[in-house]
Design a protein around this motif. Structure first.
Motif, PDB file in Angstrom:
ATOM      1  N   ALA A 426      38.297 -20.966  40.988  1.00  8.73           N
ATOM      2  CA  ALA A 426      37.605 -20.822  39.700  1.00  8.73           C
ATOM      3  C   ALA A 426      36.098 -20.645  39.885  1.00  8.73           C
ATOM      4  O   ALA A 426      35.429 -20.030  39.052  1.00  8.73           O
ATOM      5  N   HIS A 427      35.581 -21.201  40.987  1.00  4.92           N
ATOM      6  CA  HIS A 427      34.137 -21.169  41.249  1.00  4.92           C
ATOM      7  C   HIS A 427      33.954 -20.879  42.744  1.00  4.92           C
ATOM      8  O   HIS A 427      33.740 -21.784  43.543  1.00  4.92           O
ATOM      9  N   PRO A 428      34.041 -19.578  43.129  1.00  5.28           N
ATOM     10  CA  PRO A 428      34.039 -19.231  44.556  1.00  5.28           C
ATOM     11  C   PRO A 428      32.724 -19.556  45.275  1.00  5.28           C
ATOM     12  O   PRO A 428      32.721 -19.749  46.491  1.00  5.28           O
ATOM     13  N   ASP A 429      31.606 -19.633  44.530  1.00  2.00           N
ATOM     14  CA  ASP A 429      30.320 -19.888  45.183  1.00  2.00           C
ATOM     15  C   ASP A 429      30.282 -21.308  45.756  1.00  2.00           C
ATOM     16  O   ASP A 429      30.828 -22.244  45.179  1.00  2.00           O
ATOM     17  N   HIS A 430      29.595 -21.419  46.870  1.00  2.00           N
ATOM     18  CA  HIS A 430      29.436 -22.698  47.550  1.00  2.00           C
ATOM     19  C   HIS A 430      28.738 -23.709  46.631  1.00  2.00           C
ATOM     20  O   HIS A 430      27.757 -23.386  45.967  1.00  2.00           O
ATOM     21  N   ILE A 431      29.255 -24.932  46.583  1.00  4.11           N
ATOM     22  CA  ILE A 431      28.580 -26.017  45.855  1.00  4.11           C
ATOM     23  C   ILE A 431      28.061 -26.992  46.915  1.00  4.11           C
ATOM     24  O   ILE A 431      28.849 -27.639  47.609  1.00  4.11           O
ATOM     25  N   ALA A 432      26.745 -27.045  47.044  1.00  7.68           N
ATOM     26  CA  ALA A 432      26.130 -27.817  48.122  1.00  7.68           C
ATOM     27  C   ALA A 432      26.280 -29.318  47.902  1.00  7.68           C
ATOM     28  O   ALA A 432      26.570 -29.778  46.784  1.00  7.68           O
ATOM     29  N   CYS A 433      26.036 -30.043  48.964  1.00  2.28           N
ATOM     30  CA  CYS A 433      26.169 -31.503  49.023  1.00  2.28           C
ATOM     31  C   CYS A 433      25.682 -32.212  47.765  1.00  2.28           C
ATOM     32  O   CYS A 433      26.445 -32.927  47.117  1.00  2.28           O
ATOM     33  N   ASN A 434      24.434 -32.015  47.397  1.00  7.10           N
ATOM     34  CA  ASN A 434      23.866 -32.753  46.260  1.00  7.10           C
ATOM     35  C   ASN A 434      24.209 -32.148  44.907  1.00  7.10           C
ATOM     36  O   ASN A 434      24.130 -32.830  43.888  1.00  7.10           O
ATOM     37  N   ASN A 435      24.596 -30.872  44.904  1.00  2.99           N
ATOM     38  CA  ASN A 435      24.880 -30.205  43.632  1.00  2.99           C
ATOM     39  C   ASN A 435      26.198 -30.664  43.005  1.00  2.99           C
ATOM     40  O   ASN A 435      26.454 -30.408  41.834  1.00  2.99           O
ATOM     41  N   GLY A 436      27.005 -31.354  43.803  1.00  5.56           N
ATOM     42  CA  GLY A 436      28.286 -31.822  43.275  1.00  5.56           C
ATOM     43  C   GLY A 436      28.190 -33.072  42.428  1.00  5.56           C
ATOM     44  O   GLY A 436      29.117 -33.385  41.672  1.00  5.56           O
ATOM     45  N   PHE A 437      27.072 -33.787  42.526  1.00  8.47           N
ATOM     46  CA  PHE A 437      26.972 -35.066  41.817  1.00  8.47           C
ATOM     47  C   PHE A 437      27.004 -34.914  40.296  1.00  8.47           C
ATOM     48  O   PHE A 437      27.377 -35.842  39.582  1.00  8.47           O
ATOM     49  N   GLN A 438      26.635 -33.725  39.819  1.00 15.65           N
ATOM     50  CA  GLN A 438      26.726 -33.494  38.369  1.00 15.65           C
ATOM     51  C   GLN A 438      28.181 -33.625  37.896  1.00 15.65           C
ATOM     52  O   GLN A 438      28.444 -34.039  36.765  1.00 15.65           O
ATOM     53  N   TYR A 439      29.127 -33.284  38.792  1.00 12.16           N
ATOM     54  CA  TYR A 439      30.548 -33.385  38.435  1.00 12.16           C
ATOM     55  C   TYR A 439      31.036 -34.834  38.564  1.00 12.16           C
ATOM     56  O   TYR A 439      31.867 -35.292  37.777  1.00 12.16           O
ATOM     57  N   LEU A 440      30.514 -35.555  39.547  1.00 14.12           N
ATOM     58  CA  LEU A 440      30.860 -36.972  39.690  1.00 14.12           C
ATOM     59  C   LEU A 440      30.444 -37.729  38.428  1.00 14.12           C
ATOM     60  O   LEU A 440      31.200 -38.557  37.909  1.00 14.12           O
ATOM     61  N   ASN A 441      29.248 -37.426  37.926  1.00 19.68           N
ATOM     62  CA  ASN A 441      28.681 -38.177  36.800  1.00 19.68           C
ATOM     63  C   ASN A 441      29.044 -37.604  35.434  1.00 19.68           C
ATOM     64  O   ASN A 441      28.677 -38.163  34.405  1.00 19.68           O
ATOM     65  N   SER A 442      29.791 -36.505  35.423  1.00 21.63           N
ATOM     66  CA  SER A 442      30.175 -35.875  34.162  1.00 21.63           C
ATOM     67  C   SER A 442      31.200 -36.733  33.410  1.00 21.63           C
ATOM     68  O   SER A 442      32.040 -37.408  34.015  1.00 21.63           O
ATOM     69  N   GLY A 443      31.134 -36.677  32.094  1.00 20.45           N
ATOM     70  CA  GLY A 443      32.118 -37.392  31.277  1.00 20.45           C
ATOM     71  C   GLY A 443      33.387 -36.587  31.058  1.00 20.45           C
ATOM     72  O   GLY A 443      34.352 -37.078  30.470  1.00 20.45           O
ATOM     73  N   SER A 444      33.411 -35.350  31.529  1.00 20.77           N
ATOM     74  CA  SER A 444      34.585 -34.483  31.324  1.00 20.77           C
ATOM     75  C   SER A 444      35.737 -34.890  32.239  1.00 20.77           C
ATOM     76  O   SER A 444      35.511 -35.382  33.346  1.00 20.77           O
ATOM     77  N   PRO A 445      36.969 -34.646  31.809  1.00 18.27           N
ATOM     78  CA  PRO A 445      38.120 -34.909  32.683  1.00 18.27           C
ATOM     79  C   PRO A 445      38.067 -34.031  33.936  1.00 18.27           C
ATOM     80  O   PRO A 445      37.454 -32.962  33.928  1.00 18.27           O
ATOM     81  N   ASN A 446      38.719 -34.467  34.995  1.00 13.74           N
ATOM     82  CA  ASN A 446      38.789 -33.656  36.213  1.00 13.74           C
ATOM     83  C   ASN A 446      39.431 -32.309  35.901  1.00 13.74           C
ATOM     84  O   ASN A 446      40.481 -32.265  35.248  1.00 13.74           O
ATOM     85  N   PRO A 447      38.827 -31.205  36.381  1.00 13.86           N
ATOM     86  CA  PRO A 447      39.396 -29.883  36.086  1.00 13.86           C
ATOM     87  C   PRO A 447      40.710 -29.606  36.827  1.00 13.86           C
ATOM     88  O   PRO A 447      41.531 -28.827  36.372  1.00 13.86           O
ATOM     89  N   ASN A 448      40.903 -30.247  37.982  1.00 15.23           N
ATOM     90  CA  ASN A 448      42.119 -30.024  38.776  1.00 15.23           C
ATOM     91  C   ASN A 448      42.951 -31.306  38.781  1.00 15.23           C
ATOM     92  O   ASN A 448      42.469 -32.362  39.192  1.00 15.23           O
ATOM     93  N   ILE A 449      44.182 -31.203  38.323  1.00 15.97           N
ATOM     94  CA  ILE A 449      45.024 -32.403  38.218  1.00 15.97           C
ATOM     95  C   ILE A 449      45.651 -32.705  39.580  1.00 15.97           C
ATOM     96  O   ILE A 449      46.410 -31.903  40.128  1.00 15.97           O
ATOM     97  N   LEU A 450      45.295 -33.866  40.115  1.00 17.64           N
ATOM     98  CA  LEU A 450      45.826 -34.309  41.405  1.00 17.64           C
ATOM     99  C   LEU A 450      47.181 -34.973  41.146  1.00 17.64           C
ATOM    100  O   LEU A 450      47.328 -36.197  41.167  1.00 17.64           O
TER     101      LEU A 450
END
Length: 493
Positions: A426-450
């Protein structure tokens, strides 16, 4: 005299309740529900895969990762599993996961029906890796890929990893009897699983198990001392390595029926923890599991040397059973076995599995568990295990399933990098080490169901916070799922 409608209705209710208690027919779940949960509990392992994914990969939001693991050390360590929500491959929990998956198939594989091939595939994904880790260099076992301290500073998909993929090993000079003996246990248990379906692979697994166990026994020491801050506090061997040596020998004896290993158990058991009663079973402490495994030899063959293990298995089982003189376990107000504030469901799933396995051994041999002056029958153990399984699946005060993707309500904010970040498709571009924290801290549900992941679970008061930052409750792990596979297989039949 004719009965009134009310009296008749009351009689029927009493009869139904009696039947329920006798046959466990009354349930929040049907065998189809347990079958669905079984399928999902195995599917979860596909979300934890490292390496080159096969064409039949079902959790398609995952992609290849860690394809150069080990290469800078001139060793092939591609494959295996990420333990939980991070991108490190920790050898001790991975090996324990493998042993418990294999034990699940050994005891309850006949009830897995269509899922048996997927269960074997989940085991083989790990054993292929463990074989490489064990045979790459003589008298060496590779036990970890990835620097956890660096990894935990990033929030990124496994497909994007750019943290150091350091490789760690134990050797004659830097021993790790705990991780080596657990690896031997995993390979030996898996050799039983593949004995009929893949005999040559089974032979290779058992042969390697014996070599790795010999290495663990000859060069004694804890990997926590050898590797220190790389494994501690993440998977520090708090219980030491004695329990793993006895566990490893027990599994090789079970797989090979080689009398040398029974002799080892008899001569070393007392110094390796056979006399200790410990009341939890986990990736760290194998004592309760070893006793249950060895009790089978006494129950089936009356092997006098193993009577001790039957007695200690009884002590363990009785500690879990309310109403016995030996009862000492803690349960939440809603009835959940409670051991620790962090990742408590790992103890719930492993306990349920041991209850069912011991119940199987007892009922096959007309045995009972002796609790002081009283006895506990196999059906009591099954009933106790069922309460734990049903709680995890949603029969609890919160009316919430703690298995992702099962039931109407389940955790949406799972502490898991790959699940919480947008998929590489869904998002082919690289997401760097620190850029992922926005997803950790997001209130949205996980986009991929484990799908199938069992999270750490509620606290001692049955409260659960569906919060990605609350890793104690919201992080899944392979060793939470592994014993649950066996428990679900039992109830699905």
């Amino acid at each position: 005299m004719a009965l009134s409608t009310t009296a008749f209705s009351n009689m029927v209710q009493i009869l139904c309740l009696t039947l329920c208690s006798l046959t466990l027919l009354c349930s929040a779940f049907t065998s189809q529900d347990y079958s669905e949960a079984l399928e999902k509990s195995i599917l979860f392992f596909e979300g934890q895969r490292s390496g080159k994914l096969p064409s039949n990969q079902r959790l398609t939001w995952r992609a290849d990762s860690g394809l150069s693991d080990g290469s800078s050390y001139h060793v092939d360590l591609v494959g295996g599993y990420y333990d939980a929500g991070d991108n490190v491959k920790f050898g001790l929990p991975m090996a324990f996961t493998t042993t418990l998956l294999a034990w699940s198939v050994i005891e309850f594989g006949n009830s897995m029906h269509n899922e048996i091939e997927n269960a074997r595939a989940a085991i083989k994904w790990s054993t292929d890796y463990l074989l490489k880790a064990a045979t790459a260099t003589p008298d060496t076992l590779y036990v970890q890929v990835g620097d956890p301290n660096m990894d935990h500073r990033c929030w990124e998909r496994p497909e994007d990893m750019d943290t150091p993929r350091n490789v760690y090993k134990v050797s004659a000079q830097n021993p790790g009897s705990d991780v080596a003996a657990e690896t031997a246990a995993a390979l030996a248990a898996a050799s039983i699983v593949f004995k009929d379906s893949n005999p040559s692979y089974s032979t290779k697994l058992l042969h390697t198990a014996m070599e790795v166990f010999d290495f663990a026994d000859r060069h004694r020491g804890s990997y926590s001392d050898s590797l220190n801050s790389v494994v501690c506090p993440f998977y520090c061997s708090y219980s030491g390595y004695h329990d793993e040596l006895l566990w490893g020998a027990s599994w090789i004896h079970t797989a090979s029926q080689n009398s040398t290993y029974l002799a080892y158990i008899m001569s070393n058991g007392h110094t390796l923890g056979a006399d200790d009663d410990d009341y939890s079973f986990s990736w760290d402490d194998k004592r309760a599991g070893t006793k249950v495994l060895l009790s089978k030899g006494f129950l089936e063959k009356s092997t006098e040397a193993l009577q001790l293990y039957k007695a200690h298995s009884d002590n363990y089982i009785c500690s879990l059973m309310p109403g016995t003189s030996s009862f000492q376990a803690q349960y939440t107000p809603g009835g959940l076995f409670y051991k620790a504030s962090e990742s408590n469901l790992q103890y719930v799933t492993s306990t349920a599995f041991l209850l069912l396995t011991y119940a199987k051994y007892l009922s096959s041999n007309d045995g009972v568990a002796t609790c002081g002056g009283s006895t506990v029958k196999a059906e009591n153990l099954i009933s106790q295990a069922k309460k734990q399984v049903d709680y995890v699946l949603g029969n609890n005060p919160a009316k919430m399933s703690y298995m992702v993707g099962f039931g109407e309500r389940y955790p949406q904010h799972v502490h898991h990098r790959g699940s919480s970040l947008p998929s590489i498709h869904a998002h082919p571009d690289h997401i760097a080490c620190n850029n992922g924290f926005q997803y950790l801290n997001s209130g949205s549900p996980n986009p991929n169901i484990l799908v199938g992941a069992i999270v750490g679970g509620p606290d001692s008061k049955d409260n659960f916070s569906d919060d990605r930052n609350n890793y104690q409750q919201s992080e899944p792990a392979t060793y939470i799922n592994a014993p649950f596979v066996g428990a679900l297989a039992f109830f699905s039949s």
